[in-house]
Design a protein around this motif. Structure first.
Motif, mmCIF file in Angstrom:
data_model
loop_
_atom_site.group_PDB
_atom_site.id
_atom_site.type_symbol
_atom_site.label_atom_id
_atom_site.label_comp_id
_atom_site.label_asym_id
_atom_site.label_seq_id
_atom_site.Cartn_x
_atom_site.Cartn_y
_atom_site.Cartn_z
ATOM 1 N N LEU A 111 0.868 -1.084 -0.070
ATOM 2 C CA LEU A 111 0.099 -0.011 -0.247
ATOM 3 C C LEU A 111 1.010 1.305 -0.042
ATOM 4 C CD1 LEU A 111 -2.722 -0.975 2.463
ATOM 5 C CD2 LEU A 111 -3.148 -0.504 -0.072
ATOM 6 N N VAL A 112 1.945 1.435 0.688
ATOM 7 C CA VAL A 112 2.861 2.534 0.843
ATOM 8 C C VAL A 112 3.351 2.811 -0.598
ATOM 9 C CG1 VAL A 112 4.977 3.100 1.656
ATOM 10 C CG2 VAL A 112 3.439 2.169 3.260
ATOM 11 N N THR A 113 3.941 1.689 -1.216
ATOM 12 C CA THR A 113 4.233 1.752 -2.494
ATOM 13 C C THR A 113 3.269 2.392 -3.582
ATOM 14 O OG1 THR A 113 6.082 -0.082 -2.423
ATOM 15 C CG2 THR A 113 5.316 0.819 -4.240
ATOM 16 N N THR A 114 2.114 1.983 -3.538
ATOM 17 C CA THR A 114 0.972 2.374 -4.597
ATOM 18 C C THR A 114 0.530 3.835 -3.953
ATOM 19 O OG1 THR A 114 0.241 0.151 -4.682
ATOM 20 C CG2 THR A 114 -1.255 1.955 -5.289
ATOM 21 N N LEU A 115 0.605 3.959 -2.928
ATOM 22 C CA LEU A 115 -0.182 5.399 -2.365
ATOM 23 C C LEU A 115 1.189 6.569 -2.689
ATOM 24 C CD1 LEU A 115 -1.463 4.221 1.041
ATOM 25 C CD2 LEU A 115 -2.889 4.755 -0.771
ATOM 26 N N THR A 116 2.132 6.108 -2.320
ATOM 27 C CA THR A 116 3.320 7.077 -2.583
ATOM 28 C C THR A 116 3.555 7.260 -4.191
ATOM 29 O OG1 THR A 116 5.155 5.507 -2.382
ATOM 30 C CG2 THR A 116 4.497 6.736 -0.440
ATOM 31 N N ASN A 117 3.329 6.435 -5.014
ATOM 32 C CA ASN A 117 3.613 6.591 -6.386
ATOM 33 C C ASN A 117 2.226 7.551 -6.732
ATOM 34 O OD1 ASN A 117 5.595 5.106 -6.691
ATOM 35 N ND2 ASN A 117 4.397 3.058 -7.296
ATOM 36 N N SER A 118 1.162 7.404 -6.149
ATOM 37 C CA SER A 118 -0.126 8.219 -6.545
ATOM 38 C C SER A 118 0.245 9.558 -6.201
ATOM 39 C CB SER A 118 -1.279 7.776 -5.873
ATOM 40 O OG SER A 118 -1.631 6.578 -6.236
ATOM 41 N N PHE A 132 -6.787 11.167 -1.964
ATOM 42 C CA PHE A 132 -7.260 10.251 -1.161
ATOM 43 C C PHE A 132 -6.325 9.146 -0.877
ATOM 44 C CE2 PHE A 132 -11.281 12.318 -1.398
ATOM 45 C CZ PHE A 132 -12.010 11.814 -0.322
ATOM 46 N N SER A 133 -5.133 9.353 -1.646
ATOM 47 C CA SER A 133 -4.096 8.512 -1.441
ATOM 48 C C SER A 133 -3.143 8.845 -0.221
ATOM 49 C CB SER A 133 -2.963 8.314 -2.451
ATOM 50 O OG SER A 133 -3.645 7.354 -3.730
ATOM 51 N N ALA A 134 -3.091 10.200 -0.077
ATOM 52 C CA ALA A 134 -2.589 10.999 0.870
ATOM 53 C C ALA A 134 -3.547 10.781 2.434
ATOM 54 C CB ALA A 134 -2.468 12.365 0.906
ATOM 55 N N LEU A 135 -4.564 10.750 2.431
ATOM 56 C CA LEU A 135 -5.544 10.329 3.548
ATOM 57 C C LEU A 135 -5.267 8.957 3.986
ATOM 58 C CD1 LEU A 135 -7.770 11.756 5.115
ATOM 59 C CD2 LEU A 135 -9.261 10.852 3.504
ATOM 60 N N VAL A 136 -5.372 7.953 3.053
ATOM 61 C CA VAL A 136 -5.058 6.480 3.508
ATOM 62 C C VAL A 136 -3.452 6.297 3.754
ATOM 63 C CG1 VAL A 136 -5.028 4.093 2.795
ATOM 64 C CG2 VAL A 136 -6.959 5.515 2.010
ATOM 65 N N LEU A 137 -2.574 6.942 3.093
ATOM 66 C CA LEU A 137 -1.246 6.984 3.741
ATOM 67 C C LEU A 137 -1.079 7.369 5.174
ATOM 68 C CD1 LEU A 137 1.604 6.498 3.011
ATOM 69 C CD2 LEU A 137 1.846 8.615 1.981
ATOM 70 N N ALA A 138 -1.666 8.468 5.479
ATOM 71 C CA ALA A 138 -2.018 8.864 6.921
ATOM 72 C C ALA A 138 -2.225 7.763 7.719
ATOM 73 C CB ALA A 138 -2.681 10.019 7.020
ATOM 74 N N GLU A 139 -3.404 6.856 7.280
ATOM 75 C CA GLU A 139 -3.702 5.730 8.144
ATOM 76 C C GLU A 139 -2.628 4.671 8.177
ATOM 77 O OE1 GLU A 139 -6.464 5.282 10.211
ATOM 78 O OE2 GLU A 139 -7.065 7.575 9.765
ATOM 79 N N GLU A 153 14.536 5.059 7.188
ATOM 80 C CA GLU A 153 14.679 5.597 5.929
ATOM 81 C C GLU A 153 13.365 5.553 5.136
ATOM 82 O OE1 GLU A 153 18.310 4.156 7.896
ATOM 83 O OE2 GLU A 153 16.435 3.089 7.600
ATOM 84 N N GLU A 154 12.464 4.542 5.396
ATOM 85 C CA GLU A 154 11.102 4.380 4.566
ATOM 86 C C GLU A 154 10.330 5.505 4.967
ATOM 87 O OE1 GLU A 154 10.674 -0.221 3.410
ATOM 88 O OE2 GLU A 154 10.440 0.367 5.457
#
Length: 298
Positions: A111-118, A132-139, A153-154
């Motif tokens: 999910l991190v990979t997909t969301l940060t790509n977005s 909304f990728s940012a919103l889920v990334l916060a979660e 590092e990540e």
């Protein structure tokens, strides 16, 4: 899962875990809920996607659902122009799975990979997915704070991606008729907020988080009207509350508001709509910061 979360947006999304637990209690199993399609469903095909995802949302607590598989599929719905698919289903179901620890570390990492790509897609047509990728990334970051799976590092890479995305952002929409919430500035600020709250964050990270926030505090091209300033202010409040900023750095930063960013003087603000927008945004942010600092020992 009868969650209507905008009220929580105004004061910080779901201020306590008790609220979300109470909201999720009404979930009841739906007989014959679809578990997984033979082929990945296109979330832009709204009617088909709604027919597929609605039963899953209503039976989201059932053990037979493969949350790991479905989460990686559902993330595509974060870019849907349909507010039910994007927000009520996409965001809320992913949040439920993350907060309930229903997904594995491998899924969280994917999910991190997909969301940060977005986040890196700055195109106009990707605004909803980016937001909304940012919103889920916060979660995801909240999940990592409770059950760590990311390295330092990540997390630093996430901060870099969020900072770059926020600086590039030119979509200042909030709540839009028919489309629902867009709100990218607020949602990207939530990523910074979760990083500020993260137990691994130290005083070495504080200035970078503050610097990431700075470009969108007082843009002169749009006037905030959807609590963006409150969402940004709470990032600073957490940094101050956790002593992640040196006192002299805070003093220097606050002194910067004595001068506008896009004009010679504040008096010049009254000569243009852009100047008034910057004045409005600056005052809104400082008032929100002042309100939230009440009772905080800094």
């Amino acid at each position: 899962m009868g969650v209507r979360h905008e009220n929580s947006r105004r004061s910080g999304r779901w201020a306590s875990i008790g609220i979300i637990c109470a909201l999720l209690i009404p979930l009841q199993p739906v007989q014959g809920a679809t578990v997984a399609p033979a082929e990945r469903l296109d979330c832009l095909a709204t009617e088909d996607a709604l027919a597929y995802w609605r039963p899953i949302r209503e039976s989201v607590g059932e053990e037979e659902l493969n949350a790991d598989e479905l989460a990686l599929e559902l993330v595509d719905c974060l870019g849907s122009p349909d507010p039910e698919l994007r927000d009520r289903i996409g965001y809320e179901v992913l949040t439920y799975w993350l907060r309930g620890e229903h997904v594995t570390d491998d899924t969280r990492r994917a999910l991190v990979t997909t969301l940060t790509n977005s986040l890196r897609d700055a195109s106009e047509e990707a605004a909803l997915r980016r937001s909304f990728s940012a919103l889920v990334l916060a979660e995801v970051l909240r999940s990592d704070a409770n059950q760590p799976f990311l390295s330092d590092e990540e997390r630093a890479a996430i901060l870099n991606d969020a900072a770059a995305a926020l600086e590039r952002e030119t979509d200042f929409r909030g709540l839009v008729h028919d489309l629902g919430w867009v709100h990218p500035v607020a949602h990207m600020s939530d990523v910074l907020w979760r990083l500020a709250l993260h137990p691994s964050t130290t005083s070495a990270d504080g200035p970078a988080i503050l610097a990431a926030l700075q470009p969108k505090i007082a843009p002169n091209g749009a006037s905030y009207a959807f609590n963006e300033s409150d969402r940004m202010a709470r990032v600073v409040v957490v940094l101050l509350r956790r002593s992640l900023l040196a006192p002299e750095a805070v003093t220097e930063w606050l002194s910067g508001f004595e001068r506008p960013q896009h004009m010679e003087t504040w008096g010049a603000a009254f000569q243009s709509p852009e100047g008034m927008a910057e004045l409005h945004n600056t005052k809104l942010f400082l008032r929100a910061l002042s309100d939230q600092l009440v009772g905080v020992d800094v």
